[in-house]
Design an enzyme around this catalytic site. Structure first.
Site, PDB file in Angstrom:
ATOM      1  N   GLU A 159      22.546  47.806  51.012  1.00 46.73           N
ATOM      2  CA  GLU A 159      21.821  46.239  50.601  1.00 46.73           C
ATOM      3  C   GLU A 159      21.087  46.139  51.388  1.00 46.73           C
ATOM      4  OE1 GLU A 159      25.509  43.863  48.960  1.00 46.73           O
ATOM      5  OE2 GLU A 159      25.524  45.041  47.116  1.00 46.73           O
ATOM      6  N   GLU A 264      27.187  52.363  40.598  1.00 49.91           N
ATOM      7  CA  GLU A 264      28.589  51.564  40.058  1.00 49.91           C
ATOM      8  C   GLU A 264      27.744  51.165  39.088  1.00 49.91           C
ATOM      9  OE1 GLU A 264      27.844  48.536  43.791  1.00 49.91           O
ATOM     10  OE2 GLU A 264      27.960  50.364  45.179  1.00 49.91           O
TER      11      GLU A 264
HETATM   12  C1  XIL Z   1      33.646  45.853  45.629  1.00 49.99           C
HETATM   13  C2  XIL Z   1      34.921  46.688  45.264  1.00 49.99           C
HETATM   14  O1  XIL Z   1      35.109  46.984  44.183  1.00 49.99           O
HETATM   15  C3  XIL Z   1      35.576  45.390  45.692  1.00 49.99           C
HETATM   16  O2  XIL Z   1      36.782  45.777  45.427  1.00 49.99           O
HETATM   17  C4  XIL Z   1      35.979  44.674  47.073  1.00 49.99           C
HETATM   18  O3  XIL Z   1      35.909  43.686  46.600  1.00 49.99           O
HETATM   19  C5  XIL Z   1      34.367  44.011  47.480  1.00 49.99           C
HETATM   20  O4  XIL Z   1      33.325  44.978  46.972  1.00 49.99           O
HETATM   21  N1  XIL Z   1      28.294  46.631  45.995  1.00 49.99           N
HETATM   22  C6  XIL Z   1      28.881  47.443  46.420  1.00 49.99           C
HETATM   23  C7  XIL Z   1      30.338  47.613  46.230  1.00 49.99           C
HETATM   24  O5  XIL Z   1      28.079  48.201  47.158  1.00 49.99           O
HETATM   25  O6  XIL Z   1      30.755  47.684  47.275  1.00 49.99           O
HETATM   26  C8  XIL Z   1      30.591  46.701  46.121  1.00 49.99           C
HETATM   27  O7  XIL Z   1      32.500  46.554  46.099  1.00 49.99           O
HETATM   28  C9  XIL Z   1      30.227  45.508  44.568  1.00 49.99           C
HETATM   29  C10 XIL Z   1      28.953  45.641  45.531  1.00 49.99           C
END
Ligand code: XIL
Length: 373
Positions: A159, A264
């Site tokens: 990011e 994700e």
């Molecule tokens: C999220 C997790 O799912 C949560 O449990 C945590 O509280 C915050 O992070 N982008 C990413 C992930 O790269 O690491 C994030 O994961 C969601 C957004």
């Protein structure tokens, strides 16, 4: 209603095994996508430690790749300078090895979930570029070497670029400028020359962001720096982004000479207050109207949601030669971070297994898509 849905799910699976002539126990996501791409899931601590036994059963059966949902982020791995905590990450990697999975490390350099000390000196002032480089190198080298040859791919930077193509004004950027990205990739490559290295981000289908990521990829390649793939976080909604927009981005990344990881993946069934940003620090106040399906999805929303999953998987199958991995951001709906993001305390339905660990009917439908490809 729920019983009928479950029965339809079984029926779909039975139909597919008749047409493929395979035993129904073999009809799993990982088997069906075997020669196409890895299919993965994020793992939480109760899953890593085997406490959430039912999820673990699903993970072993259905998925060929895993990524840690939180425990490999820098605030957990190095909470204080030079004091590393590896117990959870070790258990995660051991689980993957035991189950013969393609293990992904997430994530080395990210402005979120980062320990407070990382950017400041003992007086709380920003550190110099040299000190920050040394801290990045120490973090990356220590973590990547520990799992050398075992973690097969790393989300090296997460990011760093905004939707309009500008660089995020994180402390990494403020102190080191754009160069923090190639530096991170260099350090990771030195620590494990065989590991695949990725740049990962959300909303990576915005045209401005696509152009900036591709420029970054090409610049790194021109300088001889290893980058294998672009991770497209897929925290998407029912309407946004369009499949056409997403496809354009996939094609553009593929042309730039890297593989695509769909990372994700979760499809929210809830109204979105703001599109599809996944900036974890953003929060919106709870509002009853934004939590409309506490007792289950109405049939029309359920149908839209299933169609949306099928549209995305149709797209992934079409581009299977460019896609290395598709990873869901969790196993069951109850585990999903989407219940609390961006509004805390909602009931969302973004994943492939329901709150009772049942396989949702959409899984059979996704599996059937592979039969014509
Ligand atoms: C999220 C997790 O799912 C949560 O449990 C945590 O509280 C915050 O992070 N982008 C990413 C992930 O790269 O690491 C994030 O994961 C969601 C957004």
């Amino acid at each position: 209603m729920k019983k009928i849905a479950a029965l339809l799910g079984i029926l779909t699976l039975t139909v597919s095994c008749r047409t493929t002539g395979t035993a129904s126990s073999d009809i799993t996501l990982k088997n069906i996508f075997k020669n196409k791409f890895y299919i993965g899931t994020a793992m939480s601590l109760p899953q890593i430690y085997g406490k959430d036994r039912k999820s673990v059963e699903i993970i072993r059966k259905q998925f060929s790749s895993i990524v840690a949902e939180n425990c490999m982020k820098s605030m957990f791995l190095q909470p204080e300078e030079n004091k590393f905590f590896f117990d959870d990450a070790d258990a995660f990697v051991a689980f993957g090895e035991k189950n013969n999975m393609f293990i992904i490390g997430h994530t080395l350099i990210w402005h979120s979930q980062l320990p407070k000390w990382f950017f400041v000196d003992k007086d709380g002032k920003d550190v110099s570029p040299e000190v920050l480089k040394q801290r990045m190198k120490n973090h990356i080298t220590t973590v990547v070497s520990r799992y050398k040859g075992r973690v097969k791919g790393w989300d090296v930077v997460n990011e760093a670029i905004m939707e309009d193509g500008s660089y995020r004004k994180s402390k990494f950027y403020e102190i080191l400028g754009e160069d923090f990205i190639p530096l991170a990739f260099r350090y990771a490559h030195e620590a494990d020359p065989d590991a695949e290295l990725y740049y990962n981000d959300y909303n990576e289908w915005y045209p401005g962001k696509v152009a900036a990521v591709i420029k970054m990829v090409k610049d790194m390649k021109a300088r001889g720096i290893r980058i294998d793939g672009v991770g497209m976080q897929a925290h998407v909604g029912l309407d946004t982004p369009s499949i056409e927009e997403y496809e354009k981005a996939i094609s553009a990344y593929a042309q730039s000479g890297v593989k695509i990881n769909i990372t994700e993946l979760d499809i929210s069934a809830l109204p979105s207050p703001w599109g599809t940003s996944a900036n974890v620090s953003d929060k919106i106040a709870y509002d009853e109207k934004m939590n409309p399906y506490r007792n289950g999805l109405p049939a029309d929303v359920q149908a839209n949601w299933e169609n949306r999953y099928q549209d995305f998987f149709r797209l992934f199958l079409k581009h299977k030669n460019s896609i290395r991995r598709v990873t869901l951001w969790g196993v069951t709906d109850s585990q999903s971070w989407k219940n609390d993001f961006p509004i805390k305390g909602r009931t969302d339905y973004p994943l492939l297994f329901d709150r009772r660990y049942n396989t949702k009917p959409v899984v059979g439908k996704i599996i059937r898509l592979t039969e014509t490809k």
